[in-house]
Design a protein around this motif. Sequence first.
Motif, short mmCIF file in Angstrom:
data_model
loop_
_atom_site.label_atom_id
_atom_site.label_comp_id
_atom_site.label_asym_id
_atom_site.label_seq_id
_atom_site.Cartn_x
_atom_site.Cartn_y
_atom_site.Cartn_z
N LEU A 14 -11.04 48.78 -57.14
CA LEU A 14 -10.37 48.71 -55.84
C LEU A 14 -10.45 50.01 -55.06
O LEU A 14 -10.35 50.01 -53.84
CB LEU A 14 -8.92 48.26 -56.02
CG LEU A 14 -8.76 46.82 -56.50
CD1 LEU A 14 -7.30 46.51 -56.78
CD2 LEU A 14 -9.34 45.82 -55.50
N ASN A 17 -14.23 52.49 -51.80
CA ASN A 17 -14.20 52.19 -50.37
C ASN A 17 -15.58 51.97 -49.76
O ASN A 17 -15.69 51.71 -48.57
CB ASN A 17 -13.45 53.30 -49.62
CG ASN A 17 -11.99 53.31 -49.97
OD1 ASN A 17 -11.38 52.27 -50.18
ND2 ASN A 17 -11.41 54.50 -50.06
N THR A 20 -16.83 46.22 -49.34
CA THR A 20 -15.85 45.44 -48.58
C THR A 20 -14.77 44.95 -49.54
O THR A 20 -14.95 44.93 -50.76
CB THR A 20 -16.50 44.22 -47.91
OG1 THR A 20 -16.94 43.32 -48.94
CG2 THR A 20 -17.66 44.63 -47.00
N SER A 21 -13.66 44.51 -48.97
CA SER A 21 -12.60 43.95 -49.81
C SER A 21 -13.10 42.72 -50.56
O SER A 21 -12.76 42.52 -51.72
CB SER A 21 -11.35 43.63 -48.98
OG SER A 21 -11.65 42.71 -47.97
N SER A 22 -13.94 41.91 -49.91
CA SER A 22 -14.49 40.72 -50.58
C SER A 22 -15.36 41.10 -51.78
O SER A 22 -15.29 40.46 -52.83
CB SER A 22 -15.32 39.89 -49.60
OG SER A 22 -14.49 39.29 -48.65
N ARG A 24 -15.11 43.82 -53.57
CA ARG A 24 -14.23 44.34 -54.63
C ARG A 24 -13.48 43.21 -55.32
O ARG A 24 -13.32 43.23 -56.54
CB ARG A 24 -13.28 45.40 -54.06
CG ARG A 24 -14.03 46.69 -53.70
CD ARG A 24 -13.11 47.75 -53.15
NE ARG A 24 -13.00 47.61 -51.70
CZ ARG A 24 -12.22 48.34 -50.93
NH1 ARG A 24 -11.42 49.25 -51.46
NH2 ARG A 24 -12.20 48.17 -49.63
N MET A 25 -13.04 42.22 -54.56
CA MET A 25 -12.35 41.09 -55.19
C MET A 25 -13.29 40.30 -56.08
O MET A 25 -12.90 39.83 -57.16
CB MET A 25 -11.71 40.19 -54.13
CG MET A 25 -10.46 40.80 -53.54
SD MET A 25 -9.58 39.69 -52.44
CE MET A 25 -10.69 39.65 -51.05
N LYS A 114 1.49 40.05 -49.07
CA LYS A 114 1.23 41.24 -48.26
C LYS A 114 2.37 41.34 -47.26
O LYS A 114 2.62 40.39 -46.51
CB LYS A 114 -0.13 41.12 -47.54
CG LYS A 114 -0.45 42.25 -46.61
CD LYS A 114 -1.04 43.42 -47.34
CE LYS A 114 -1.48 44.49 -46.36
NZ LYS A 114 -1.90 45.70 -47.03
N VAL A 147 -4.53 44.37 -55.16
CA VAL A 147 -5.46 43.80 -54.17
C VAL A 147 -4.84 43.83 -52.78
O VAL A 147 -5.50 44.15 -51.79
CB VAL A 147 -5.87 42.36 -54.57
CG1 VAL A 147 -6.58 41.65 -53.43
CG2 VAL A 147 -6.76 42.40 -55.82
N LYS A 149 -3.11 45.96 -51.42
CA LYS A 149 -3.21 47.29 -50.84
C LYS A 149 -4.53 47.51 -50.08
O LYS A 149 -4.61 48.38 -49.22
CB LYS A 149 -3.07 48.37 -51.92
CG LYS A 149 -1.70 48.40 -52.54
CD LYS A 149 -1.65 49.41 -53.69
CE LYS A 149 -0.30 49.39 -54.39
NZ LYS A 149 -0.28 50.30 -55.55
N ILE A 150 -5.57 46.75 -50.41
CA ILE A 150 -6.87 46.93 -49.73
C ILE A 150 -7.08 45.92 -48.61
O ILE A 150 -8.13 45.91 -47.98
CB ILE A 150 -8.05 46.90 -50.72
CG1 ILE A 150 -8.26 45.51 -51.31
CG2 ILE A 150 -7.89 47.96 -51.80
CD1 ILE A 150 -9.62 45.29 -51.93
N LEU A 151 -6.11 45.06 -48.39
CA LEU A 151 -6.26 44.01 -47.36
C LEU A 151 -5.63 44.44 -46.04
O LEU A 151 -4.69 45.20 -46.00
CB LEU A 151 -5.62 42.71 -47.85
CG LEU A 151 -6.24 42.14 -49.12
CD1 LEU A 151 -5.47 40.93 -49.58
CD2 LEU A 151 -7.71 41.80 -48.91
#
Length: 151
Positions: A14, A17, A20-22, A24-25, A114, A147, A149-151
């Motif tokens: 996570l 950087n 992308t968030s996708s 990383r997920m 969130k 997760v 936190k990165i969205l």
Amino acid sequence: MPFDALRHKVTTILANNNETSSQRMTEICELLQSTIGYYDWVGFYFANEAARTLHLKAFAGEPTDHTVIPFGKGICGQVAESNENFIVADVKAQNNYIACSMYVKAEIVIPLFKDGKNIGQIDIDSHTENPFAPEDERFLEWVNEQVAKIL
């Protein structure tokens, strides 16, 4: 691998950087699916509140036809409405279960919040009957907190 060791790996994924968030997920899904023997399918669904549907954003395991799930349908759809964890020891005992694979015997779905709002969930299918313990539930709650936190 114990959950404590996985926490470090999740945190490392996570923190990247450059992805992308996708991405990383997806890496989180792949890590959990490949490391925990009874996590046969791992995915993140996210809510479209206006349409009252969940949309698959990242997963690891066999592809699924269930990329969009209406609120209220199946275990995932029920969690979208209840805002509560849902652990199913035996999917055959659920009358509102959406079968993703004939091999799935158990499922755990943990909502992802969130800013206090349920925006999605992590969904785990298992080919093992009744594999999930309270430790799985706590670990997956922690994963979702990270997760978010990165969205």
